[in-house]
Design a protein around this motif. Structure first.
Motif, PDB file in Angstrom:
ATOM      1  N   ASP A  37      45.352  35.894  94.258  1.00 45.22           N
ATOM      2  CA  ASP A  37      44.786  34.937  95.475  1.00 45.22           C
ATOM      3  C   ASP A  37      43.853  35.741  96.310  1.00 45.22           C
ATOM      4  N   SER A  43      40.564  35.828  94.645  1.00 41.93           N
ATOM      5  CA  SER A  43      40.034  34.642  94.721  1.00 41.93           C
ATOM      6  C   SER A  43      39.521  34.317  96.200  1.00 41.93           C
ATOM      7  N   GLU A  99      49.637  29.615  93.438  1.00 41.31           N
ATOM      8  CA  GLU A  99      48.362  29.445  93.976  1.00 41.31           C
ATOM      9  C   GLU A  99      47.237  29.530  92.917  1.00 41.31           C
ATOM     10  N   THR A 115      45.022  28.428  90.242  1.00 38.76           N
ATOM     11  CA  THR A 115      44.443  27.218  89.588  1.00 38.76           C
ATOM     12  C   THR A 115      44.576  26.943  88.142  1.00 38.76           C
ATOM     13  N   HIS A 116      44.921  25.549  87.579  1.00 35.97           N
ATOM     14  CA  HIS A 116      45.316  25.328  86.385  1.00 35.97           C
ATOM     15  C   HIS A 116      44.485  26.048  85.459  1.00 35.97           C
ATOM     16  N   GLU A 117      43.199  26.254  85.760  1.00 35.37           N
ATOM     17  CA  GLU A 117      42.524  27.078  84.598  1.00 35.37           C
ATOM     18  C   GLU A 117      43.082  28.546  84.584  1.00 35.37           C
ATOM     19  N   GLN A 118      43.111  29.164  85.974  1.00 38.26           N
ATOM     20  CA  GLN A 118      43.729  30.425  85.919  1.00 38.26           C
ATOM     21  C   GLN A 118      44.907  30.642  84.968  1.00 38.26           C
TER      22      GLN A 118
END
Ligand SMILES: *Cc1c(COP(=O)(O)O)cnc(C)c1O
Length: 462
Positions: free
Chosen positions: A138, A141, A422, A424-427
């Motif tokens: 987090d 990012s 927290e 993202t779906h991609e992470q």
């Protein structure tokens, strides 16, 4: 540095290992109960005293001059140094072969952020992987970009060449976890150190999961090691703390780190001549600068009582970690034979979801890096519906459902829905963190009781 006068010493360059107590030639287990503390400097107190004081008398104007010019290393003000905290810093330094100094901080997050600010402040760039503690992801990012520090996740975390390709003119460090959280893959530190040093940049390792008991990253070329001492290092789930440790061997004068070589506004000597950090802290530049700037001015100081709790925890580090490794191995065997478990990940065994690195490579790395065991964390894939998974978590009794690891008690959590929510779906896809993932942190209970607890929870879930 000196052991200080009467108080354990260590003002701004505190935490170096050669102070009171001495660690020369001692084995790890002796150092963990003895290093960095000399009772004769503390009224012969057997247990490290808690110096619950804000400041220290300056006594004379001449002594005040010396203290404020950093000529005298005695403590001055507890934000900057404290004799109890100083013993902790020296002891943690002594738990690593070839470490030069440590700084204790108020949390693991403070340790990560101060280390990265120190390495990459003023527009630097950090390379990392997607396999990190949720809070670190987090911060990477959202917080560091705000501070002007660019963070890039490399394409292939298992390929050192992928790091090398991503290094640019502003890159100052590679930041990785030794054993990663929560899928417990093992990082090839020696290969990454080689890449980093070929380009004159730092390898910074978050060694929270392994602790110095299982892995000494300095042995494999790390330049800086950070800890959340909240976890297995203190080990009793009763304190929030962090540490930054440095090798003292990295060359900050190469031109890549101008913040270490430019004269600094407040580091003047008694004749008002400005000095730089390398002049003032030649043996411990990284922790010296971190303490003088970030601890001093951003202020995440560790309190003396918390330092005392961590010292107490470290006294039994090997005994706790050994028992946790035995419990983890017993749980791995149980889970591997359980029909409701899709996969089991543990460093010395490998394994994990099909999206993570092949089991064989993690287990092979563990043979090089984790000779004393794979640590206290086991993750597994729950083979059932979301409803069944929720019922399973609600049914555990002995395992505590909480966002922590490394406690004396065994803990359980579903990271994709909690600690790593927290992302993202991609992470999550990139690091292989599937919704089905359950993370266990093994404590010190009787293994058969832990297995019985999971067994009854599986029965209720299905
Ligand atoms: C918990 C943790 C942190 C953050 O530490 P705090 O003490 O909670 O601030 C950082 N890195 C890892 C690997 C952790 O497990």
């Amino acid at each position: 540095m000196s052991g200080g006068t009467g108080g354990g010493g260590g003002n701004i360059a505190g935490g170096a290992v050669d102070g009171g107590g001495g660690a020369g030639g001692w084995g790890f287990d002796t150092r963990k109960v003895r290093a960095g503390y000399d009772p004769t400097e503390h009224n012969h107190a057997v247990s490290v005293p808690i110096y619950q004081t804000t400041a220290y008398t300056l006594e004379t104007v001449a002594r005040a001059d010396a203290l404020f010019a950093f000529e005298d290393e005695d403590p001055l003000y507890t934000r900057l140094s404290n004799p109890t905290v100083d013993v902790l810093e020296r002891r943690v330094t002594a738990l690593h072969e070839g470490a030069a100094a440590s700084v204790a901080l108020a949390s693991g997050m403070a340790a990560v952020s101060y280390a990265l600010l120190n390495a990459a402040g003023r527009g630097g760039h950090i390379l990392t992987t997607c396999r990190l503690y949720g809070g670190t992801v987090d911060a990477f990012s959202h917080i560091y970009p705000e501070l002007g520090i660019a963070i890039d996740v490399v394409e292939d975390a298992d390929d050192p060449a992928s790091f090398e390709r991503a290094i640019g003119p502003r890159t100052r460090a590679i930041f990785v976890e030794g054993i990663t959280n929560p899928l417990v893959t093992v990082t090839d530190l020696a290969a990454l150190a080689e890449v980093a040093h070929r380009h004159g940049i730092l390898l910074i390792v978050d060694n929270t999961l392994a602790t110095p008991c299982l892995l000494d990253p300095f042995e494999f070329g790390a330049d800086v090691v950070v800890y959340s001492a909240t976890k297995a290092l203190s080990g009793h789930g009763n304190v929030i703390a962090g540490l930054v440790v440095e090798s003292g061997r990295f060359d900050y004068g190469s031109g890549h780190f101008p913040q270490f070589t430019e004269p600094h506004w407040f580091l003047r000597d008694e004749n008002d001549v400005p000095r730089n950090h390398l002049q003032l802290f030649p043996d411990t530049p990284f922790t010296g600068r971190l303490r003088a700037l970030y601890l001093n001015y951003l202020g995440a100081a560790l309190g003396p009582f918390d330092a005392y709790l961590i010292l107490l925890g470290i006294e039994t580090l090997t005994e706790r970690v050994t028992k946790q490794v035995a419990n983890a191995e017993a749980l791995v065997r149980y889970l591997q034979s359980n029909p409701h478990v899709a996969w089991v990940a543990y460093p010395t065994v490998g394994g994990g979801p099909s999206t993570s690195p092949p089991a064989a490579s993690s287990a092979a790395l563990a043979q090089k890096y984790l000779l004393r065991g794979g640590g206290s964390i086991v993750s597994f894939g729950f083979a059932g519906s979301e409803e069944q998974r929720r019922r399973f978590l609600d049914s555990v009794g002995l395992f505590s459902y909480q966002a922590n690891i490394g406690d004396a008690r065994s803990l359980i959590i579903n990271p994709a829905q909690t600690t790593h929510i927290e992302l993202t779906h991609e992470q999550r896809e990139l690091c292989g963190l599937l919704p089905e993932t359950i993370r266990l942190s093994l404590g010190l209970e009787t293994a058969s009781d832990l297995i019985a607890d999971l067994e009854q929870a599986f029965t209720r879930a299905f």
